[in-house]
Design a protein around this motif. Structure first.
Motif, mmCIF file in Angstrom:
data_model
loop_
_atom_site.group_PDB
_atom_site.id
_atom_site.type_symbol
_atom_site.label_atom_id
_atom_site.label_comp_id
_atom_site.label_asym_id
_atom_site.label_seq_id
_atom_site.Cartn_x
_atom_site.Cartn_y
_atom_site.Cartn_z
ATOM 1 N N THR A 1 -6.988 -26.591 3.332
ATOM 2 C CA THR A 1 -6.447 -25.706 2.306
ATOM 3 C C THR A 1 -7.574 -24.816 1.799
ATOM 4 O O THR A 1 -8.740 -25.194 1.796
ATOM 5 N N GLU B 1 -8.395 -22.920 -1.831
ATOM 6 C CA GLU B 1 -7.976 -23.061 -3.228
ATOM 7 C C GLU B 1 -8.491 -21.856 -4.008
ATOM 8 O O GLU B 1 -9.702 -21.638 -4.069
ATOM 9 N N TYR C 1 -13.010 -19.102 -4.939
ATOM 10 C CA TYR C 1 -12.214 -20.013 -4.131
ATOM 11 C C TYR C 1 -13.092 -20.935 -3.302
ATOM 12 O O TYR C 1 -14.264 -20.649 -3.057
ATOM 13 N N GLU D 1 -11.338 -28.066 -0.809
ATOM 14 C CA GLU D 1 -11.710 -28.594 -2.128
ATOM 15 C C GLU D 1 -13.157 -29.081 -2.164
ATOM 16 O O GLU D 1 -13.532 -29.856 -3.042
ATOM 17 N N THR E 1 -1.430 -26.882 -8.335
ATOM 18 C CA THR E 1 -2.818 -26.637 -8.720
ATOM 19 C C THR E 1 -3.645 -27.886 -8.408
ATOM 20 O O THR E 1 -3.111 -29.000 -8.349
ATOM 21 N N VAL E 2 -4.933 -27.675 -8.180
ATOM 22 C CA VAL E 2 -5.863 -28.786 -7.995
ATOM 23 C C VAL E 2 -7.089 -28.513 -8.861
ATOM 24 O O VAL E 2 -7.367 -27.364 -9.231
ATOM 25 N N LEU F 1 -7.576 -24.533 -9.509
ATOM 26 C CA LEU F 1 -7.325 -23.592 -8.422
ATOM 27 C C LEU F 1 -5.968 -23.868 -7.771
ATOM 28 O O LEU F 1 -5.405 -24.956 -7.899
ATOM 29 N N PRO G 1 -3.935 -24.170 -4.286
ATOM 30 C CA PRO G 1 -4.161 -24.362 -2.848
ATOM 31 C C PRO G 1 -3.079 -23.717 -1.981
ATOM 32 O O PRO G 1 -1.912 -23.631 -2.374
#
Length: 349
Positions: free
Chosen positions: A126, A128, A201, A205, A241-242, A260, A262
């Motif tokens: 991903t 983010e 970004y 992660e 969101t993460v 952020l 993803p």
């Protein structure tokens, strides 16, 4: 005379063996699949990741000879692949949905004739996306909506990161003024007031994009996290969101974590590569995923659970583009294939 005959015979044998070796070498070269694989521009997460992936596949298998082809952005790689300019491309779920809806950056794309069909074959990680502002402006700009009407750089126009971030900003009620910039000028543009916010970004992660990290080190930039109301608006729009911890970045971002959004990215080929070829490619990645993640931390999600990453990517893409039969075979081998997806497998005809 006898010695001469033996020498001639020996020479003929050597020549014969050399000829056989040359034939076998030529045959081996014929079996190699050369792939001109398009990705985003130099300095981006996509370019860095495909460079690592191609080096791994080139060294661990004799089936592929991959050349990394930088483009202005993922949209350019998608269009170039569809037009037959490339043999692989860098594609995200956000792009596939735009294409399926014949809108956004891909308005009219579905009405065109294409040499190659877009197919999903390997989901890598991903990305983010979120926002950053100058630390000195955080008293005035405390939420996403504080950027309403203000100049913001959300990535170069063709990039999927821009599409993903602007989709989230719209969902949170932010109507900003988009400013196009060279990525290397983002930090300077923040400092001189040309823009008041910019994208930040990470990939997987775990790793900021190289140009983002450079910007964060060049200027005192804080993460601008959505407030509680904006978080609810994102959730209502079906946008996840993460939280990416502060220590993921090489500099302080002014918060314990950056909040952020993803979306899913993959390095895909089409039916130009056989079912067995894609299957072998995926097996090679799985067998050497630790080395791949060490080369580029973006692949840490694949290292943690490669099969689950493929399933998440397929779910995120929905019914937008077909699934390569090599990916389907790989998932069947792991007892992870969903039979409801049988009708979504790309035809190799």
């Amino acid at each position: 005379m006898k010695h001469l005959m033996v020498s001639v015979a020996t020479g003929a044998l050597v020549c014969g063996l050399a000829g056989t070796a040359t034939f076998e070498s030529a045959k081996a070269q014929d079996d190699v699949t050369e792939l001109r694989w398009a990705t985003s521009s130099t300095g981006s997460s996509g370019h860095r990741a495909l460079t690592s992936l191609s080096q791994l596949l080139n060294s661990k298998t004799d089936q592929f000879d991959i050349t990394v082809m930088p483009t202005p952005g993922a949209a350019a790689s998608v269009r170039g692949f569809a037009g037959g300019q490339f043999d692989g491309y860098y594609g995200a779920d956000v792009a596939f949905h735009e294409i399926a809806n014949n809108g956004g950056r891909y308005e009219g794309f579905a009405d065109q004739d294409h040499e190659q069909e877009l197919v999903q074959s390997f989901w890598a990680y991903t990305l983010e996306v979120g926002l950053g502002v100058l630390a000195e402006d955080t008293d005035e700009i405390q939420s996403w909506q504080d950027l309403d009407g203000k100049p913001v750089f959300t990535s170069p126009a063709p990039w999927d990161t821009r599409a993903a971030l602007e989709r989230a900003m719209r969902a949170a009620g932010v109507e900003h003024e988009y400013v196009e910039l060279d990525t290397g000028l983002a930090a300077q543009s923040l400092e001189d007031g040309t823009i008041e916010g910019m994208i930040i970004y990470t990939a997987g992660e775990t790793s900021p994009s190289p140009w983002i990290q450079e910007a964060l080190l060049s200027a005192d930039i804080n993460a601008l996290n959505p407030n509680e109301e904006e978080m609810e608006m994102l959730s209502d729009a079906g946008i996840e969101t993460v939280e990416v911890p502060n220590d993921t970045f090489d500099t302080d971002i002014g918060a314990d974590a950056a909040v952020l959004v993803p979306f899913f990215y993959g390095f895909h080929v089409g039916t130009n590569v056989s079912e067995q070829g894609v299957y072998d490619m995926l097996v090679t990645i799985e067998e050497n995923v630790g080395e791949l993640a060490e080369s580029d931390p973006s692949f840490s999600q694949v290292e943690a659970d490669m099969v689950e990453m493929q399933l998440r990517g397929i779910r995120a893409a929905g019914e937008t583009v077909p699934i390569h039969p090599g990916l389907a075979k790989f998932l069947r081998e792991h007892d992870a294939w969903n039979e409801d997806w049988d009708g979504r497998i790309a035809s190799m005809d």
